[in-house]
Design an enzyme around this catalytic site. Structure first.
Site, short mmCIF file in Angstrom:
data_model
loop_
_atom_site.label_atom_id
_atom_site.label_comp_id
_atom_site.label_asym_id
_atom_site.label_seq_id
_atom_site.Cartn_x
_atom_site.Cartn_y
_atom_site.Cartn_z
N ASP A 1 -2.32 12.35 -2.93
CA ASP A 1 -2.47 13.78 -3.20
C ASP A 1 -2.84 13.94 -4.68
OD1 ASP A 1 -2.05 16.52 -3.75
OD2 ASP A 1 -0.48 16.67 -2.24
N ASP B 1 -11.14 10.26 -3.59
CA ASP B 1 -12.37 11.04 -3.49
C ASP B 1 -12.40 12.11 -4.57
OD1 ASP B 1 -10.18 12.40 -2.01
OD2 ASP B 1 -11.68 13.97 -1.85
N GLU C 1 0.84 -1.19 0.00
CA GLU C 1 0.00 0.00 0.00
C GLU C 1 0.88 1.24 0.00
OE1 GLU C 1 -3.26 2.58 2.56
OE2 GLU C 1 -2.25 0.89 3.52
N ASP D 1 5.37 4.64 3.57
CA ASP D 1 5.15 6.07 3.84
C ASP D 1 6.48 6.66 4.30
OD1 ASP D 1 4.09 8.65 5.12
OD2 ASP D 1 2.24 7.72 4.42
#
Length: 219
Positions: free
Chosen positions: A121, A157, A47, A72
């Protein structure tokens, strides 16, 4: 730097499931994730921009037959997921502290079986297109690292990023779109992700935003 953040960084140094600069494994992990780290031959699921790791940990809970790696750059974020995994004794999830642009330094070609790009982003400005995680630049890297016919999942989204990504994928002869929907939770695939949501997904959903989803493969 705050005291709490320093304490978390210290714990990351001690936690086996965090692979980060300063640890010997950080420079030797490439090509050895299955047998060297997880000590099994289960599929590798990565991920990107995993944040606090709630999605990777959630998937690990319900997929004991897969190995999950959250990536990350923020150590204070992955501390949360690392801690959750340790508390629950989940041995099939780990966290890599690294820049996504350098992902090929930590995985051999075709070492990744499945890839998740969750709420990146959107980089809406045209000059930032190459920084979008679904831009041609990143797709070319993913194509090398993901196993042939391995599935790539993308959730967002952002309508503009969804449309950009879908148009790009459909224009490429080396990619095949498997599923695509502008409203995941109204789609036939809503239960495929076991109700597991990232922090951002929960936030956007509570605001009434529709979650967009695409899955695709490289031929």
């Amino acid at each position: 730097m705050g005291r709490k953040k320093l304490e978390r960084f210290k714990e990351n140094e001690e936690n086996r499931n965090v692979i980060q600069p300063g640890k010997e494994i950080y420079t030797t992990i490439k090509g050895t994730w299955k047998q060297g780290f997880f000590q099994n031959d289960n599929p590798i699921v990565v991920e990107l921009a995993c944040g606090r790791g709630e999605f990777a940990v959630g998937l690990a809970r319900v997929n004991a037959d897969k190995n999950f790696i959250g990536v990350d750059i923020k150590g204070s974020r992955i501390w949360k997921g690392s801690t959750m995994a340790i508390e629950e004794n989940l041995l099939n999830v780990a966290f890599l502290r690294a820049q996504i642009e350098q992902l090929d330094q930590y995985f051999e070609p075709k070492e990744i079986d499945e890839l998740w790009i969750t709420f990146p982003d959107p980089r809406p400005k045209d000059r930032d297109e190459k920084r979008r995680l679904t831009s041609p630049r990143f797709l070319e890297m993913f194509k090398v690292l993901v196993k042939v016919e391995g599935t790539v999942h993308f959730k967002t989204d952002n309508t503009a990023l969804y449309e950009y990504t879908l148009e790009l994928l459909k224009s490429r002869p080396d990619t095949g779109v498997l599923k695509e929907t502008p409203d995941f939770y109204a789609s036939q695939w809503r239960d495929d992700h076991f109700g597991i949501k990232t922090r951002y997904e929960k936030m956007f959903s509570e605001k009434g935003e529709k979650i967009k989803y695409i899955s695709f493969r490289f031929h």
